[in-house]
Design a protein around this motif. Structure first.
Motif: not given
Lengths: 251, 95
Positions: B10-12, B23-24, B38-39, B50-53
């Motif tokens: 899951e990508v945030f 959550h996107v 990939n995200a 931007c920050s990705i979790w």
């Protein structure tokens, strides 16, 4: 048509990006996974953008109402100045990743230095491209290690790709008079000076991927002089087909 | 040859001006690093700042729809649990 040294140098940089971008588009919809498909398309797009920047600048330098499209679609293989490595076929995924890794490592080093060029336009293009090629290197090195240090079969394929492509790697550090003279003026990067940094990256990558560096050192050159392998002609025939069938149209 | 397992992530994402991660979507990847890359391609177009979790979907525990009553209902009937008796002064935005 004769080009000035600066135009020729700019074309060399642009052609390598353009030809590699064309190769990567060949993967569209055919990659091992959806995520890889996306990433390869992304890298192809970055490279095409870089090619456009270089070619547009080359066209501008040359004047004569040239534009990037005429340079991309109106030159035959003898007038293309890309590195031989970039025009090599996609082969399997290992071949593509190895080609990409060797070129990405070179691009990172090249653009880091070219962004200091005394030619402000070249410096600006390189500075923009540098951010992109760093991401490309991360991706290709990731796959180099994943496959090389993967299972027996993937390691074997990676090693065979390396052995196959190694003879084209020497051209990246081969300087001719044109490049040496432009380098002395602070415009170009002397390719010979990039070898140490490139080897530091590539040898550590190969080590991490448990691959063996080939000892063979009979390098193939000629791309920058328009002397290509048999692969470029058919690539251009496909790429330029429509433009040659209906020249000088607006799209 | 055993195929590599591609679990769901899951990508945030928190955008440049954003306050929190949202959550996107989700994607498949072999490991966290590939999931991040990939995200970045699929959800951020490599926008700077931007920050990705990413988190493996199996790590997430979700509340169950059938337990909705037990989870969320009691609060509604106890109005003193909500700060609804305050008047908001003029000039305060985004409340």
């Amino acid at each position: 048509m004769t080009y000035s040294p600066l135009t020729t140098y700019t074309l060399r940089l642009g052609d390598t990006c353009l030809v590699l971008a064309q190769r990567l588009t060949g993967w569209c919809g055919h990659a091992p996974e959806l995520e890889i498909d996306l990433a390869l398309a992304n890298i192809g797009l970055d490279l095409l953008g870089q090619a456009r920047n270089f070619l547009a600048y080359a066209a501008h330098l040359q004047g004569e109402h040239l534009d990037e499209d005429q340079l991309a679609y109106g030159r035959d293989e003898r007038q293309y100045h890309n590195l031989l490595l970039a025009e090599q076929p996609n082969g399997d995924f290992a071949d593509t990743m190895m080609r990409q890794y060797l070129l990405d490592a070179w691009h990172v080093e090249l653009f880091s230095r070219l962004s200091q060029s005394s030619d402000s336009q070249l410096a600006a293009i390189a500075a923009k491209a540098l951010k992109e090629v760093r991401y490309h290197l991360r991706f290709s090195r990731g796959w180099l290690v994943r496959l090389g240090d993967g299972n027996e079969l993937s390691q074997q394929k990676m090693q065979s790709s390396l052995n196959k492509l190694w003879r084209f790697s020497g051209e990246m550090f081969h300087a001719d008079e044109l490049e040496i003279s432009l380098a002395e003026q602070g415009i170009a990067v002397d390719p010979r000076t990039m070898r140490t940094a490139w080897e530091a990256e590539v040898f550590s990558g190969l080590l991490e991927a448990t691959l063996v560096k080939p000892t063979q050192a009979q390098y193939r050159t000629g791309g920058k002089q328009g002397l290509h392998t048999e692969h470029l002609g058919p690539l251009l025939a496909e790429m330029q087909y429509l433009q040659r069938a209906y020249p000088n149209q607006q799209w | 040859m055993s195929n590599v397992h591609w679990p769901l992530y899951e990508v945030f994402i928190r955008s440049k001006q954003g306050l929190s991660h949202r959550h996107v979507g989700s994607l498949h990847a072999t490991d966290e690093q590939m999931a991040l890359e990939n995200a970045r391609d699929a959800y951020t177009r490599r926008a700077e700042g931007c920050s990705i979790w990413v988190v493996k979907a199996s790590e997430i525990v979700a509340s169950q729809p059938e337990e909705r009553g037990a989870f969320f209902d009691p609060a509604d009937s106890k109005i003193y649990r909500h700060p609804t008796f305050y008047t908001i002064p003029d000039g305060i935005e985004h409340m």
